[in-house]
Design a protein around this motif. Structure first.
Motif, PDB file in Angstrom:
ATOM      1  N   GLN A  52      -7.012  -8.043 -10.040  1.00 52.96           N
ATOM      2  CA  GLN A  52      -6.529  -6.750  -9.521  1.00 52.96           C
ATOM      3  C   GLN A  52      -5.118  -6.893  -8.983  1.00 52.96           C
ATOM      4  N   PHE A  56      -0.745  -0.502  -9.778  1.00 55.32           N
ATOM      5  CA  PHE A  56      -1.634   0.598  -9.387  1.00 55.32           C
ATOM      6  C   PHE A  56      -2.859   0.645 -10.295  1.00 55.32           C
ATOM      7  N   GLY A  57      -3.432  -0.524 -10.539  1.00 53.45           N
ATOM      8  CA  GLY A  57      -4.671  -0.600 -11.302  1.00 53.45           C
ATOM      9  C   GLY A  57      -4.500  -0.759 -12.796  1.00 53.45           C
ATOM     10  N   THR A  71      -5.017  -0.207   1.555  1.00 48.99           N
ATOM     11  CA  THR A  71      -5.397  -0.607   0.191  1.00 48.99           C
ATOM     12  C   THR A  71      -4.139  -0.914  -0.606  1.00 48.99           C
ATOM     13  N   ASP A 110       0.872  -1.172   0.000  1.00 50.50           N
ATOM     14  CA  ASP A 110       0.000   0.000   0.000  1.00 50.50           C
ATOM     15  C   ASP A 110       0.910   1.223   0.000  1.00 50.50           C
ATOM     16  N   ARG A 146      -1.792  -1.570  -3.655  1.00 48.89           N
ATOM     17  CA  ARG A 146      -1.840  -1.156  -5.058  1.00 48.89           C
ATOM     18  C   ARG A 146      -0.796  -1.872  -5.912  1.00 48.89           C
TER      19      ARG A 146
END
Ligand SMILES: [Cu+2]
Length: 433
Positions: free
Chosen positions: A406, A411-412, A231, A212, A233
């Protein structure tokens, strides 16, 4: 390999397409003069004594980010993430001296090892001034304190070592590494069973973890962090995210992330390549990582240092396409690549016309995602303008990745994260490899 890495940064969104087709563009042999440096890299000691320093440093991610980490490195050596892979023999008297360069107490736990001593006395939990549990095991004091752990290495297998202090924060910051306990007298067996024999030249380790970046920024700037906002990433194999995962061990552009995650094998052959590869999975994160190699199942042979067997010794290992280590767990698998019959037109004719070059996916540069041949290990037909060759020697590639998609991002951004490649050379091998 550097230019392969750059190429993949550019074309990462197409990685899955490439994997399905099974072909990637790689540079010619001239750009890979150095010996391949993939696979598990053991740190060993004749006296089984290791000296680690917990300190802070930076790693890079494929999207250009720089992340502040804490990690264990060799004392006197440079910062590295994850910590060194320590290899010892079952039954060995192991000493690990921990030096603490951090500004708060820290420690090392050795889950799976019994009767760990700290300074010669049983390692034990510590409380803070208010009587609250502050560490699960004996600490090294902040700012250059040290502690010496000793234990007798237990059953053969794969184990984590990790901080036992302020665990949520310190493990997230990166304080973990792998401990490999080898079978006494049989370093080519994962455990005491003869059917756990593997090829020592093809031994791999996947340390799976997550970051995170907001939490790391808060620690770097000495701010508090609300862990309810946690969260992740970034998702990593051996401290790297795709495409850095396929770069060699000690790639010079990743100075603090020495361990690659490319698997490099040949198909099974009874005479020339009879033994399987061994892959050791460790989950140093907070959630399951449903890991999924394409193209071949793996044989799960051990978990947490325990062979997959019944009390009477009956083999309970099994073949699966999903290897799903839970947080804190380790899983060891054998991989045998059995598709030698797909390698040429003589043994396996394909009665389907090839697509025209203009009907193939080309680019985003001049490369194509097809080898111009339906056969693995051949590249013998038309090439797009500017493409000299499609592979080095007829090798091909499959992806292996977390199927929680995911976790296969940076980072997405797809595809990246917890993803790597399996390189399969022709049955006869690859000259110069
Ligand atoms: Cu997949």
């Amino acid at each position: 390999m550097p230019s392969l890495n750059r190429a993949l940064r550019r074309v990462a969104p197409f990685a899955l397409v490439a994997a399905i087709i099974g072909v990637l563009v790689v540079p010619g042999p001239q750009s890979s003069a150095a010996a391949p440096t993939d696979g598990l890299e053991c740190e060993t000691s004749p006296s089984n004594s290791f000296s680690l320093t917990a300190s802070g440093g930076y790693i890079s991610t494929p999207d250009g980010n720089s992340i502040y980490m804490w990690s264990y490195g060799d004392t006197g050596g440079s910062f590295q993430f994850p910590g060194p892979t320590l290899c010892v023999e079952s039954g060995a008297n192991v000493t690990v001296v921990l030096h603490n360069a951090l500004s708060e107490p820290t420690s090392i736990m050795f889950p799976g090892q019994n009767k760990v001593l700290a300074g010669g006395k049983p390692a034990q939990p510590e409380n803070d001034a208010n009587g609250n549990l502050s560490s699960l095991t004996t600490t090294a004091a902040a700012n250059n304190g040290s502690v010496t752990y000793t234990f007798v290495a237990g059953a053969p297998g794969t184990y984590l070592y990790q901080s036992g202090t302020d665990v949520q924060k310190q493990q997230q910051m990166g304080l973990f590494g792998a401990l490999v306990v080898r079978t006494k007298g049989h370093p080519d067996q994962e455990n005491g069973r003869a059917d756990s024999t593997f090829d020592p030249a093809h031994e791999y380790l996947y340390m799976l973890s997550e970051v995170d970046p907001d939490a790391h920024l808060a620690v770097e700037r000495k701010r508090t962090y609300n862990w309810n906002n946690y969260t992740p990433r970034y998702f990593m194999i051996n401290g790297r995210s795709m495409p850095d995962t396929i770069a060699p061990n000690h790639a010079e552009w990743l100075p603090n992330q020495p361990y690659g995650a490319l698997i490099h094998i040949r198909p099974y052959d009874e005479q020339t390549n009879p033994r399987p590869a061994l892959i050791r999975y460790l989950n140093a994160g907070t959630t399951n990582y449903p890991f999924h190699p394409h193209g071949s199942d793996e044989q799960l042979i051990a978990r947490d240092g325990h062979p997959a067997q019944a009390p009477d010794g009956k083999d309970l290992s099994y073949s699966n396409f999903l290897i799903d280590p839970a947080p804190g767990q380790t899983v060891d698998t054998l991989m045998t690549w059995k598709d030698a019959e797909h390698w040429n037109s003589a043994t396996n004719p394909v009665p389907v016309p090839l697509p025209q070059l203009q009907d193939q996916i080309v680019g985003p540069g001049t490369e194509t995602w097809f080898s111009e041949s339906p056969y693995l290990g051949e590249s013998d037909a038309q090439l797009p303008p500017g493409v000299v060759q499609n592979n080095q020697c007829g090798e091909y590639y499959h992806v292996a990745h977390s199927h929680a998609l995911q976790q296969a991002t940076n980072f997405g951004a797809s595809f990246g994260g917890m993803m790597t490649l399996i390189r399969i050379d022709p049955p006869a091998g690859c000259p110069g490899q």
